[in-house]
Design an enzyme around this catalytic site. Structure first.
Site, mmCIF file in Angstrom:
data_model
loop_
_atom_site.group_PDB
_atom_site.id
_atom_site.type_symbol
_atom_site.label_atom_id
_atom_site.label_comp_id
_atom_site.label_asym_id
_atom_site.label_seq_id
_atom_site.Cartn_x
_atom_site.Cartn_y
_atom_site.Cartn_z
ATOM 1 N N ASP B 141 -3.527 2.666 2.897
ATOM 2 C CA ASP B 141 -3.835 3.803 2.093
ATOM 3 C C ASP B 141 -3.114 4.808 2.059
ATOM 4 O OD1 ASP B 141 -5.841 1.684 1.329
ATOM 5 O OD2 ASP B 141 -7.612 3.188 1.775
ATOM 6 N N ASP B 172 -0.921 0.236 -2.371
ATOM 7 C CA ASP B 172 -2.328 0.853 -2.510
ATOM 8 C C ASP B 172 -2.360 1.595 -4.076
ATOM 9 O OD1 ASP B 172 -4.748 2.500 -2.652
ATOM 10 O OD2 ASP B 172 -3.806 3.965 -1.597
ATOM 11 N N HIS B 345 -5.597 9.061 -1.682
ATOM 12 C CA HIS B 345 -4.765 8.062 -2.369
ATOM 13 C C HIS B 345 -3.676 8.601 -3.329
ATOM 14 C CE1 HIS B 345 -7.134 4.731 -0.960
ATOM 15 N NE2 HIS B 345 -8.378 5.654 -1.434
#
Lengths: 537, 537
Positions: B141, B172, B345
């Site tokens: 991530d 991710d 993220h």
């Protein structure tokens, strides 16, 4: 549901329902608790409806079981209420009145008039109740939209109200956390047209059936792109028939197609207008997504448009629908990326305009969760309403206005009633707790028969289980539990224990301890103990 | 959990858990199904961890019940795994390795090295597996942040990887639907400082405990504003101790206060750093909100900051917390309005930069729901990865890469295992269905005793119910049901029906029909029938 009471007259505004959350097993709906009204049935003069959404009309069939009053609303609103009463097979003869824009409805002391607003369903009205102390304005759900589909809001009438003076404004808080102004329906229409023009396969378009203006936009786009429309879903069919009848939907001849034609029409000439924008399990689009629709399946090249935003409780099921449709090869459009949806509720700039227009003496943010009411309260303070003239009210909390002062009153009997399989009850939260308890670790049932004289077990103990354990070695484990239980119960028999409650307590104790230590589970345990007289053994 | 297999070597990357949704009664967690690995225990060379979040390390204790392998990860990650194994009272001697930035771990054919990334927890790494066919890069991530708190990402190493050539990039996809670039942690820090400066009462600050950088920002702000910090919540205390030990948290002396001091310290000198940003029922802030915390209550003037965004499944409980706090008179800051939170993220621009950096031959979007993978896939196509080199994989679907070609393989035994009260099972979905069925309309239990010879009822039928009905007239209704049942069963006795299954079927039929017609409810019905020999009556 709101009520305005003066002397012996009560005016009701809206009567909606709320959908249960995931933990409320078996609950259909939550509706207002009407005990306060049941004590004064004669004083209810009428119910006025701001618009036809479920959270404003859904409780009406339940109210009509106990109360009787005339119902006022826009033409579409009344059409939807009538259809709802038919579904409920309610045969009360209800006195319906369709609101005219410039009408005034007068009672002894109170009188009511209306102003047209914009919302995500046609025929939305704000409601003005004139009282001896001044006018009380209830906005209903609204937004401003300078380029709407369908009729515009009656801005001039609203300005006149503000000019004359408003005692209290009750205003929609749903989007009070959202900055700016809500998108115009015209922007959505343009965006939808553009997307449909680019699509080479079929278009599946899902939205709330009641969003008649959105449906009209799709009809426009279909016309432009030489596509024909297939309607799927019962509520969509119903709204097409009511909407056309009332003149809200204008459908070019030959535009609608039959289910039979779907297989023979080229893909680039088809739009399927369907229910299921909230991922509802039985709606058309959900069944198509799951591959279980009898007539329609997804082909690669199809484009699916979710012209909606998921209600918080539906996020999971909407996402599941989107995933399934994507896996079938469809291009799926959803979310804010494409301007394919706009809220029917005004954002902060809309809310400011409403307050500026009405210039109320008192302000009461309504319709929304508590934090939205608070956010609306702050917005009102920010644009100049003195904070001691703003009232954030809890459910059931009345605001008492006299000639000389204003204060919150004592909370009335109020709250939520649960509708479970069509039956209404107030004590149902306890029932829901029991159900959740059953589901937590499942159930175990122990049944046995005792000799009434000797207190020996003649039959049993039998163990039945459900939802409790499924592991491979459950049989072994259940046998061990049974033998533990047996030896404990033989102990009671030895002591000639005759009291059922002692046997029950022992059963519960032995099994709870055993299974907690083995599985950390605490099932609900039931015992059924029968005593019979003198069997010959 | 991802695996990279070459000949007789398997490298594992991450082993996370998923939280159950509201309908999965009694389920603690969902973890990967490891049947494929159980067949090849010797071939597993090591588990590499990208970072220490539950959805990347949470399944480790369950894997270690059956498998044994060395575990590699950043210092904080390993610290958190060790704490987790202690909680699970796992005594396996696990071979832990703390990743060094420039280290390479070599096996027979495969070798592994790392690059530091930015995420919402310190010590996050991307993982590179060098195979005979090229390098496979797993980003973990990540986001890019040019002004992070703590260490920066190793951009140069990442560029070198791209320069050398990457065979496949696994990246991710969590925020692949979000436009732009994710906000920098520095912006959050500035915003937090400003808000705390403006507050005249106490500040309650809630965030994920593992967001150590965010905690450091609050410590900075406390320092600036001459406030001291009270830590509330077990996971918050744990992270403070690990974070300090590893040098991630720098706390000025005298900054932390004791619970005892909270009552004597002036409000403008206090920050309470607490768990509960997701509205978790037992977390500190949730108990404070509900007024059930033993030491801390809300005073008007307090400011509560939710430095977090609710996980979709937690929206209800977070909103409930916010509402309760507001009702207690606190100013509550939440949502995107104040720059008080940033995602860990990367948004679309971050994702593009990663792909441009790595220049992979093959691209595999990972980590996210299917629609996010598809959105990431389109993004990759858009910036130039040929669509036939992008693979969106389902759980358990392997990508087979040989020297000459690439294809998806047959799906391996895979899917979800349920952890129920600490026990793992694969057949648990059936159990969950049973539980939901129990909760839907509740249960009814019918117990009776038959004379083995005459087939007459000696005792019963007794009806026990739970979660089934609670309405005022239930007693009347239950009596009617009982009498219906009795007369139906007398019929069987007359016919000397001796087969238990016929009795059971009759019980079920009579009660289901009766209650469906009366209440539209279909409870789960259990019968317990005992036969005893020759009682003297």
């Amino acid at each position: 549901m709101y009520g305005i009471e003066y002397k012996n007259e009560i005016i009701l505004i809206d009567a909606g329902l709320k959908f249960p959350d995931a933990h409320m097993n078996g609950v259909d709906y939550i509706i207002p608790d009407i005990r306060y009204l049941l004590d004064k049935p004669q004083q209810i003069k009428a119910l006025f409806l701001t618009h036809g959404h479920e959270d404003h009309i859904g409780a009406i069939p339940y109210l009509l079981r106990h109360l009787s009053f005339p119902i006022y609303g826009g033409a579409l609103t009344i059409g939807l209420v009538k259809a709802k009463l038919e579904e409920h097979k309610l045969t009360n003869s209800v006195d319906f009145h369709i609101i005219q824009d410039h009408e005034r409805v007068s009672f002894q002391q109170l009188s009511v008039h209306f102003f047209r607003t914009i919302h995500s369903i046609p025929d939305a009205f704000g409601i003005v109740v004139d009282t001896p102390y001044g006018s009380i304005v209830h906005t209903g759900d609204f937004k401003f939209d300078m380029t709407p589909e369908g009729k515009t809001a009656d801005l001039h009438k609203m300005m006149q109200l503000g000019e004359k003076g408003v005692l209290a404004l009750l205003s929609d808080s749903t989007n009070s956390e959202r900055e700016g102004q809500s998108l115009s329906e015209q922007t959505v229409g343009e965006s939808v047209l553009e997307l449909i023009q680019q699509c080479e396969g079929r278009v599946l378009f899902a939205t709330f059936a009641s969003n008649v203006h959105r449906l009209q936009q799709v009809i426009h786009a279909a016309s432009e792109c030489n596509r024909r429309i297939l309607i799927l879903g019962r509520s969509m069919e119903k709204i097409f028939s009511i909407g056309q009848e009332l003149g809200h939907l204008h459908i070019p001849q030959g535009m609608l197609m039959d289910m039979k034609e779907i297989h023979t029409t080229p893909h680039h000439q088809v739009i399927i207008l369907c229910t299921g924008s909230q991922g509802e399990p039985n709606a058309a689009l959900t069944r198509i997504a799951a591959g279980s629709h009898r007539h329609v399946q997804i082909f690669p090249g199809d484009m699916v448009v979710f012209s909606s935003s998921p209600i918080p409780g539906n996020v999971f099921q909407v996402n599941r629908s989107i995933d399934m449709l994507m896996r079938s090869g469809a291009a799926v459009l959803y979310g804010a990326e494409y301007d394919i949806h706009t809220s029917g509720h005004g954002s902060r700039e809309d809310l400011k305009l409403m307050i500026r227009t009405m210039r109320p003496k008192y302000f009461i943010p309504i319709h929304g969760e508590y934090r939205m009411l608070v956010s609306h309260q702050k917005l009102a303070e920010h644009i100049g309403i003195p904070s001691n003239r703003i009232y954030v009210l809890n459910n059931g909390e009345p605001l008492l206005i006299t000639k000389y002062h204003v204060r919150k009153g004592r909370t009335l009997p109020s709250g939520s009633s649960f509708v479970i399989r069509g039956k209404v009850g107030r004590h149902e939260p306890e029932l829901i707790d029991e159900r959740n308890r059953l589901a937590q670790d499942g159930v175990l049932i122990v049944a046995l028969v005792l000799n009434n004289e000797t207190c020996q077990m003649i039959s049993g103990p039998d163990l039945i289980r459900r939802g409790f354990v499924y592991v491979r070695d459950a049989n072994e484990l259940m046998k061990t539990a049974e033998s533990h239980l047996k030896s404990a119960l033989y102990g009671l028999a030895q002591k000639k224990e005759a009291r059922c409650e002692i046997w029950e307590r022992k059963i519960s104790e032995v099994l709870q301890n055993f299974f907690y230590s083995q599985l950390q589970r605490t099932p609900v345990i039931f015992s059924s103990i029968h005593k019979v007289t003198h069997p010959t053994q």
